[in-house]
Design a protein around this motif. Structure first.
Motif, PDB file in Angstrom:
ATOM      1  N   TYR A  26      26.783  43.201  44.260  1.00 23.66           N
ATOM      2  CA  TYR A  26      27.954  43.122  45.115  1.00 23.66           C
ATOM      3  C   TYR A  26      29.222  43.073  44.264  1.00 23.66           C
ATOM      4  O   TYR A  26      29.197  42.608  43.119  1.00 23.66           O
ATOM      5  CB  TYR A  26      27.869  41.887  46.011  1.00 23.66           C
ATOM      6  CG  TYR A  26      26.747  41.950  47.009  1.00 23.66           C
ATOM      7  CD1 TYR A  26      26.763  42.874  48.049  1.00 23.66           C
ATOM      8  CD2 TYR A  26      25.646  41.101  46.905  1.00 23.66           C
ATOM      9  CE1 TYR A  26      25.726  42.942  48.959  1.00 23.66           C
ATOM     10  CE2 TYR A  26      24.601  41.163  47.820  1.00 23.66           C
ATOM     11  CZ  TYR A  26      24.648  42.092  48.842  1.00 23.66           C
ATOM     12  OH  TYR A  26      23.620  42.160  49.735  1.00 23.66           O
ATOM     13  N   PRO A  27      30.351  43.531  44.801  1.00 21.21           N
ATOM     14  CA  PRO A  27      31.602  43.525  44.031  1.00 21.21           C
ATOM     15  C   PRO A  27      32.046  42.106  43.705  1.00 21.21           C
ATOM     16  O   PRO A  27      31.697  41.158  44.418  1.00 21.21           O
ATOM     17  CB  PRO A  27      32.601  44.229  44.958  1.00 21.21           C
ATOM     18  CG  PRO A  27      31.993  44.132  46.323  1.00 21.21           C
ATOM     19  CD  PRO A  27      30.519  44.137  46.128  1.00 21.21           C
ATOM     20  N   PRO A  28      32.823  41.945  42.645  1.00 19.33           N
ATOM     21  CA  PRO A  28      33.267  40.607  42.226  1.00 19.33           C
ATOM     22  C   PRO A  28      33.995  39.871  43.337  1.00 19.33           C
ATOM     23  O   PRO A  28      34.879  40.416  43.994  1.00 19.33           O
ATOM     24  CB  PRO A  28      34.220  40.907  41.067  1.00 19.33           C
ATOM     25  CG  PRO A  28      33.800  42.235  40.552  1.00 19.33           C
ATOM     26  CD  PRO A  28      33.314  42.999  41.749  1.00 19.33           C
ATOM     27  N   GLY A  29      33.602  38.625  43.556  1.00 20.75           N
ATOM     28  CA  GLY A  29      34.299  37.777  44.509  1.00 20.75           C
ATOM     29  C   GLY A  29      33.957  38.015  45.962  1.00 20.75           C
ATOM     30  O   GLY A  29      34.409  37.259  46.821  1.00 20.75           O
ATOM     31  N   GLN A  35      32.427  33.167  51.820  1.00 20.94           N
ATOM     32  CA  GLN A  35      32.192  31.737  51.882  1.00 20.94           C
ATOM     33  C   GLN A  35      33.488  30.973  52.139  1.00 20.94           C
ATOM     34  O   GLN A  35      33.484  29.901  52.735  1.00 20.94           O
ATOM     35  CB  GLN A  35      31.552  31.262  50.576  1.00 20.94           C
ATOM     36  CG  GLN A  35      31.024  29.830  50.623  1.00 20.94           C
ATOM     37  CD  GLN A  35      30.303  29.442  49.351  1.00 20.94           C
ATOM     38  OE1 GLN A  35      29.896  30.298  48.563  1.00 20.94           O
ATOM     39  NE2 GLN A  35      30.129  28.153  49.134  1.00 20.94           N
ATOM     40  N   GLN A  36      34.619  31.534  51.708  1.00 19.77           N
ATOM     41  CA  GLN A  36      35.916  30.889  51.913  1.00 19.77           C
ATOM     42  C   GLN A  36      36.534  31.233  53.265  1.00 19.77           C
ATOM     43  O   GLN A  36      37.070  30.357  53.946  1.00 19.77           O
ATOM     44  CB  GLN A  36      36.882  31.304  50.798  1.00 19.77           C
ATOM     45  CG  GLN A  36      36.596  30.686  49.451  1.00 19.77           C
ATOM     46  CD  GLN A  36      37.609  31.123  48.418  1.00 19.77           C
ATOM     47  OE1 GLN A  36      37.857  32.326  48.236  1.00 19.77           O
ATOM     48  NE2 GLN A  36      38.213  30.173  47.747  1.00 19.77           N
ATOM     49  N   ASP A 125      36.862  34.220  41.424  1.00 19.81           N
ATOM     50  CA  ASP A 125      36.502  34.160  42.839  1.00 19.81           C
ATOM     51  C   ASP A 125      37.539  34.834  43.726  1.00 19.81           C
ATOM     52  O   ASP A 125      37.228  35.305  44.807  1.00 19.81           O
ATOM     53  CB  ASP A 125      36.336  32.696  43.274  1.00 19.81           C
ATOM     54  CG  ASP A 125      35.080  32.068  42.690  1.00 19.81           C
ATOM     55  OD1 ASP A 125      34.184  32.825  42.263  1.00 19.81           O
ATOM     56  OD2 ASP A 125      35.009  30.830  42.643  1.00 19.81           O
ATOM     57  N   SER A 126      38.781  34.866  43.283  1.00 22.65           N
ATOM     58  CA  SER A 126      39.861  35.394  44.119  1.00 22.65           C
ATOM     59  C   SER A 126      40.067  36.897  43.940  1.00 22.65           C
ATOM     60  O   SER A 126      41.039  37.446  44.440  1.00 22.65           O
ATOM     61  CB  SER A 126      41.175  34.663  43.783  1.00 22.65           C
ATOM     62  OG  SER A 126      41.521  34.875  42.416  1.00 22.65           O
ATOM     63  N   VAL A 127      39.155  37.573  43.258  1.00 24.85           N
ATOM     64  CA  VAL A 127      39.403  38.956  42.891  1.00 24.85           C
ATOM     65  C   VAL A 127      39.091  39.940  44.017  1.00 24.85           C
ATOM     66  O   VAL A 127      39.545  41.086  43.963  1.00 24.85           O
ATOM     67  CB  VAL A 127      38.579  39.326  41.624  1.00 24.85           C
ATOM     68  CG1 VAL A 127      37.117  39.597  41.998  1.00 24.85           C
ATOM     69  CG2 VAL A 127      39.162  40.540  40.920  1.00 24.85           C
ATOM     70  N   TYR A 128      38.358  39.566  45.061  1.00 27.43           N
ATOM     71  CA  TYR A 128      37.966  40.563  46.051  1.00 27.43           C
ATOM     72  C   TYR A 128      39.144  41.227  46.756  1.00 27.43           C
ATOM     73  O   TYR A 128      39.102  42.443  46.986  1.00 27.43           O
ATOM     74  CB  TYR A 128      36.995  39.981  47.069  1.00 27.43           C
ATOM     75  CG  TYR A 128      36.307  41.074  47.872  1.00 27.43           C
ATOM     76  CD1 TYR A 128      35.587  42.076  47.229  1.00 27.43           C
ATOM     77  CD2 TYR A 128      36.404  41.133  49.254  1.00 27.43           C
ATOM     78  CE1 TYR A 128      34.979  43.095  47.939  1.00 27.43           C
ATOM     79  CE2 TYR A 128      35.793  42.155  49.972  1.00 27.43           C
ATOM     80  CZ  TYR A 128      35.090  43.136  49.308  1.00 27.43           C
ATOM     81  OH  TYR A 128      34.495  44.166  50.009  1.00 27.43           O
TER      82      TYR A 128
END
Length: 245
Positions: A26-29, A35-36, A125-128
């Protein structure tokens, strides 16, 4: 990133299950984003969804895309793809267990693409959202303009459509939008030649002035924001709008 309403996040257990059920990368983040914030729509363009290994299976028989020797996947491999998003225009964003990268299955083109993304090199985590921005630039050749916002799918969203009749004493729709900004200062404003969106946190949604149609106004709100909704509805009615049954 402006969050339109209270998110409905996926649990950490759900995200761990997604990661363990398939060997796809899966793509980063992406899983952390779910989940957030949970599922929803990013900047009115991309629907961010939990992994779905079934939705693309029928497309392996439709013959929608060309598959030459340079294509990233065969027609049969479409059934093995895991969809992780769709655009409001009907394009699919997917991953495949044997492909490193994101697959773009376009609605209005005959060729599937593997998207080359620099964001794959990052692990934050914030990269998506950056991944989604990069996809937009690659597909459309330009960046999205305006503020970044995310509209979670809460399952408790309601709406009301109204019409602003034309007349010598009635304001135009852009004038009405300006009056609304003055009387009830929004938390976020997104205005284009086609529409104006005024976002309000206490509404859990926004008011949309549809310039393209000239008369349509819509209120989108959370069901637990009845007082805020009633106040906004009454304000619009006082300016000449009429509810559409």
């Amino acid at each position: 990133m402006y969050i339109v309403s209270k998110p409905k996040p996926l649990s950490g257990v759900q995200c761990q299950e997604f990661a363990s059920e398939t060997p796809a990368v899966y793509p980063p983040g992406y899983l952390r984003f779910l989940q957030q914030f949970g599922e929803g729509t990013y900047t009115g363009w991309m629907n961010v969804q939990q992994p779905d290994p079934e939705v693309l299976q029928p497309f392996a028989e439709y013959g929608l895309w060309e598959h030459d020797e340079d294509g990233p996947i065969t027609e049969q491999q479409i059934a093995e793809c895991i969809a992780i998003g769709t655009t409001v225009d009907g394009d699919f964003l997917a991953v495949h267990p044997k492909i490193f990268g994101l697959l773009w299955l376009p609605r209005h083109s005959e060729y599937i693409q593997v998207l080359p993304l620099q964001a794959w090199e990052q692990e934050e985590d914030s990269v998506y959202p950056l991944v989604l921005d990069e996809i937009y630039r690659h597909v459309y050749g330009s960046s999205q303009e305006g503020p970044v916002y995310y509209e979670p799918w809460t399952g408790t969203r309601s709406h009301l459509f109204l019409r602003l009749p034309s007349g010598p004493d009635s304001p135009s729709l852009p004038e009405l939008a300006g009056m609304c900004q003055t009387d009830a200062s929004p938390d976020l404003i997104i205005e284009t030649p086609h529409a104006c969106h005024l976002f309000y946190r206490h509404l859990g949604g926004y008011i949309r002035f549809n310039y393209a149609y000239g008369q349509e106004v819509a209120i989108f709100y959370e069901q637990d924001a009845q007082k805020a909704f009633a106040d906004m509805e009454q304000w619009l009615l006082s300016k000449g709008c009429r509810a559409i049954s």
